[in-house]
Enzyme design. Structure first.
Site, mmCIF file in Angstrom:
data_model
loop_
_atom_site.group_PDB
_atom_site.id
_atom_site.type_symbol
_atom_site.label_atom_id
_atom_site.label_comp_id
_atom_site.label_asym_id
_atom_site.label_seq_id
_atom_site.Cartn_x
_atom_site.Cartn_y
_atom_site.Cartn_z
ATOM 1 C CG HIS A 61 -2.087 1.174 1.041
ATOM 2 N ND1 HIS A 61 -3.161 0.797 0.224
ATOM 3 C CD2 HIS A 61 -2.136 2.314 1.820
ATOM 4 C CE1 HIS A 61 -3.890 2.083 0.380
ATOM 5 N NE2 HIS A 61 -3.308 2.792 1.417
ATOM 6 C CG HIS A 63 -1.652 6.767 -0.670
ATOM 7 N ND1 HIS A 63 -2.459 6.434 -1.303
ATOM 8 C CD2 HIS A 63 -1.955 6.574 0.549
ATOM 9 C CE1 HIS A 63 -3.578 5.867 -0.792
ATOM 10 N NE2 HIS A 63 -3.267 5.915 0.471
ATOM 11 C CD GLN A 66 -0.678 10.176 1.439
ATOM 12 O OE1 GLN A 66 -0.404 9.700 2.284
ATOM 13 N NE2 GLN A 66 -1.861 10.377 0.940
ATOM 14 N NE ARG A 87 -10.392 13.324 4.685
ATOM 15 C CZ ARG A 87 -11.397 13.187 4.405
ATOM 16 N NH1 ARG A 87 -11.636 12.106 3.756
ATOM 17 N NH2 ARG A 87 -12.545 13.939 4.554
ATOM 18 C CE1 TYR A 126 -5.529 11.222 -2.706
ATOM 19 C CE2 TYR A 126 -4.840 8.992 -2.231
ATOM 20 C CZ TYR A 126 -4.948 10.333 -1.897
ATOM 21 O OH TYR A 126 -4.455 10.637 -0.676
ATOM 22 C CG HIS A 210 -10.245 6.618 -1.676
ATOM 23 N ND1 HIS A 210 -10.789 6.875 -0.390
ATOM 24 C CD2 HIS A 210 -8.911 7.197 -1.491
ATOM 25 C CE1 HIS A 210 -9.894 7.525 0.471
ATOM 26 N NE2 HIS A 210 -8.756 7.647 -0.384
ATOM 27 N NE ARG A 213 -13.635 7.096 4.920
ATOM 28 C CZ ARG A 213 -12.681 7.465 4.431
ATOM 29 N NH1 ARG A 213 -12.522 8.959 3.849
ATOM 30 N NH2 ARG A 213 -11.345 6.934 4.815
ATOM 31 C CD GLU A 239 -6.479 4.947 7.682
ATOM 32 O OE1 GLU A 239 -7.075 5.390 6.818
ATOM 33 O OE2 GLU A 239 -5.435 5.281 7.980
ATOM 34 C CG HIS A 273 -5.824 1.360 6.712
ATOM 35 N ND1 HIS A 273 -4.484 1.453 6.904
ATOM 36 C CD2 HIS A 273 -6.115 2.371 5.707
ATOM 37 C CE1 HIS A 273 -3.979 2.666 6.335
ATOM 38 N NE2 HIS A 273 -5.000 3.041 5.463
ATOM 39 C CG ASP A 324 -1.139 4.559 4.251
ATOM 40 O OD1 ASP A 324 -1.243 5.415 3.414
ATOM 41 O OD2 ASP A 324 -1.957 4.329 5.051
HETATM 42 C C1 NGQ Z 1 -5.442 8.244 1.588
HETATM 43 N N1 NGQ Z 1 -4.801 7.627 3.515
HETATM 44 O O1 NGQ Z 1 -6.376 8.177 0.518
HETATM 45 O O2 NGQ Z 1 -4.345 8.981 1.236
HETATM 46 C C2 NGQ Z 1 -5.927 8.095 2.955
HETATM 47 C C3 NGQ Z 1 -6.401 9.338 3.487
HETATM 48 C C4 NGQ Z 1 -8.789 9.135 3.354
HETATM 49 C C5 NGQ Z 1 -4.870 6.697 4.579
HETATM 50 N N2 NGQ Z 1 -6.247 6.301 4.755
HETATM 51 C C6 NGQ Z 1 -7.680 9.778 2.746
HETATM 52 N N3 NGQ Z 1 -4.124 6.411 5.418
HETATM 53 O O3 NGQ Z 1 -8.974 8.027 3.698
HETATM 54 O O4 NGQ Z 1 -10.159 9.659 3.163
HETATM 55 ZN ZN ZN Z 2 -3.899 4.660 2.077
#
Ligand code: NGQ
Ligand code: ZN
Length: 460
Positions: A61, A63, A66, A87, A126, A210, A213, A239, A273, A324
């Site tokens: 995992h 991104h 980041q 976030r 994303y 994603h 949500r 998460e 997660h 992550d």
């Molecule tokens: C992300 N990161 O997509 O980067 C997410 C945060 C979200 C983690 N979940 C954004 N660690 O989940 O809305």
């Molecule tokens: Zn993530």
């Protein structure tokens, strides 16, 4: 290289699927696939040799962008800081990055991951629209940059274009800050189609709704219907307690239960997660064969909570690890914190073990290889014919490995000290790290620092 040519490495000790074996000759073809792995072999003078070899780890995992946010979100704000306030900062950071930045940051990250022992990565990708929120002329513009960075660094990659349509359960509209991430099923299918020609021994393509949500069940079903059945599917789920509460309010179900109500989870699924599970969800997830994608350093950094590892493992659950947000690039640190979280929680020692594998370091490394390989959807995670020639050679001269029997090497690797014991790294039959240096380290780091300087000016 001539694809018909065979190359080989002779290891005094190598971690094979049935455990550590002595005098192992590994041979691979010009495409980087292992063709033979023979224990008890006789060393041939002149042959390339190593002391301790083991399969490279899968980072399930990532991104990548980041990575450049590391260290910038560690200052307390006015109110209580949380995952959700982090976030917002992450969204703000994502606003300015260009495809060039994404490639430079990813190359740096991947070279670091390789130096610490990851040989594969799954990119949960994303940031797919431009700064104004329009699709790029090439729909896979930013995804192609990640693939280019992976090729430059020499890491195997599973691209997971993200389906991201809503801000919350009940189809809430995306905020301004989320416009760069916006995709519907059609966009995701276009991006996947654009990536298809890049598939090969080093590159696979799956998909990532994603989260529950951000993607509706019908949308997820539509994308899955368009994808070959074996391709990996990753999703963030459960998460944060806040997400569980939102899910119950909107659907009457906890998120993992809600996901399982809509889809038959199988080993192609990776639930990233899956921190907040009740007992029924824990058992059902374990029984499904899906992989729990655990990211202990990011989960700790973001204050998520602790995954119910003990009951999940007792029920035969599969897991892998990911970095992550990349606050760490080390599989050792992920695995160590996976176990330490459980020790702190249960006030016990040696939690991640089984009657068949009592050594925690071995249980974790081998478990994460098996789960990671499934999540990557690639022939990785084992030194065996047909798998990729992806391996680590440890620094046998390091004091931490002095007089350590092979059976105890992973105990030392995972739990002893902070020096990086990974000396050389091979991916697909090519050495990409030699004597702890990545082969393109200087150029990659230069470009990364140039990018950081640019982003700083944009932020100022
Ligand atoms: C992300 N990161 O997509 O980067 C997410 C945060 C979200 C983690 N979940 C954004 N660690 O989940 O809305
Ligand atoms: Zn993530």
């Amino acid at each position: 290289m001539n694809p018909g040519l065979t190359q080989s490495l002779f290891a005094r000790h190598a971690l094979l699927p049935d455990g550590w074996r002595d005098d192992v000759r590994m041979q691979w073809d010009g495409a980087g696939n292992l063709t033979a792995v023979t224990a008890g072999a006789t060393f041939l003078p002149g042959e390339a040799q190593a002391g301790l070899a083991l399969p490279g780890m899968v980072n399930l995992h990532s991104h990548a962008f980041q990575r450049a946010l590391g260290g910038l979100t560690e200052k307390a704000g006015e109110g209580p800081d949380s995952f959700w306030t982090w976030r917002d900062l992450m969204y703000r950071f994502a606003r300015n990055i260009t495809p060039e930045h994404i490639e430079a940051i990813a190359a740096q990250l991947f070279s670091e991951c390789l130096r610490h022992g990851y040989t594969s990565v799954c990119e949960f990708h994303y940031v797919q629209r431009d700064q104004q929120g329009a699709m790029y002329a090439r729909p896979a513009e930013t995804a192609e940059r990640i693939v280019a960075a992976a090729a430059l660094a020499g890491i195997g990659v599973t691209m997971l274009p993200v389906l991201y349509s809503y801000a919350g359960f009940g189809d809430q509209p995306l905020s301004i800050e989320q416009q760069r991430f916006k995709t519907g099923p059609r966009d995701v299918m276009d991006i996947i189609a654009a990536l298809e020609p890049l598939r090969g021994p080093q590159v696979e393509v799956g998909v990532a709704p994603h989260s529950l949500r951000a993607a509706a069940g019908a949308q997820i079903a539509e994308v899955l219907a368009s994808l070959p059945p074996a391709r990996p599917v990753h999703i963030h789920v459960a998460e944060q307690q806040g997400e569980v509460a939102q899910s119950i309010a909107a659907t009457g179900m906890r998120p993992v239960r809600y996901l399982m109500e809509q889809f038959e989870l199988t080993q192609r699924w990776c639930l990233v997660h899956a921190t907040h599970l009740d007992a029924g969800e824990t058992a059902a997830l374990a029984a499904s064969g899906a992989v729990a994608g655990l990211c202990p350093t990011t989960e700790a950094n973001l204050g998520d909570g602790l995954f119910p590892l003990a009951p999940f493992l007792a029920a035969g659950g599969r897991f892998g690890i990911g970095s992550d947000s990349h606050v760490s690039q080390s599989p050792v640190e992920e695995l160590r914190w996976l176990e330490y979280g459980q020790r702190l929680l249960h006030q016990q020692r040696n939690v991640a073990a089984s009657p068949g594998e009592r050594r925690v370091g071995d249980f974790l490394w081998r478990g994460a290889l098996a789960g990671g390989a499934l999540a990557a959807g690639r022939a990785v995670g084992a030194l065996a014919p047909g798998k990729r020639a992806d391996l680590l050679v440890l620094d046998s001269d390091h004091p931490n490995l002095f007089d350590v029997a092979p059976a105890d090497v992973l105990s030392a690797l995972v739990f002893c000290g902070n020096d990086n014991l990974v000396r050389d790294v091979m991916v697909g039959g090519q050495w990409v790290v030699r004597d702890q240096s990545h082969v393109a380290q200087a150029a990659i780091a230069q470009r990364y620092m140039h990018t950081i300087a640019q982003l700083r000016t944009l932020r100022a």
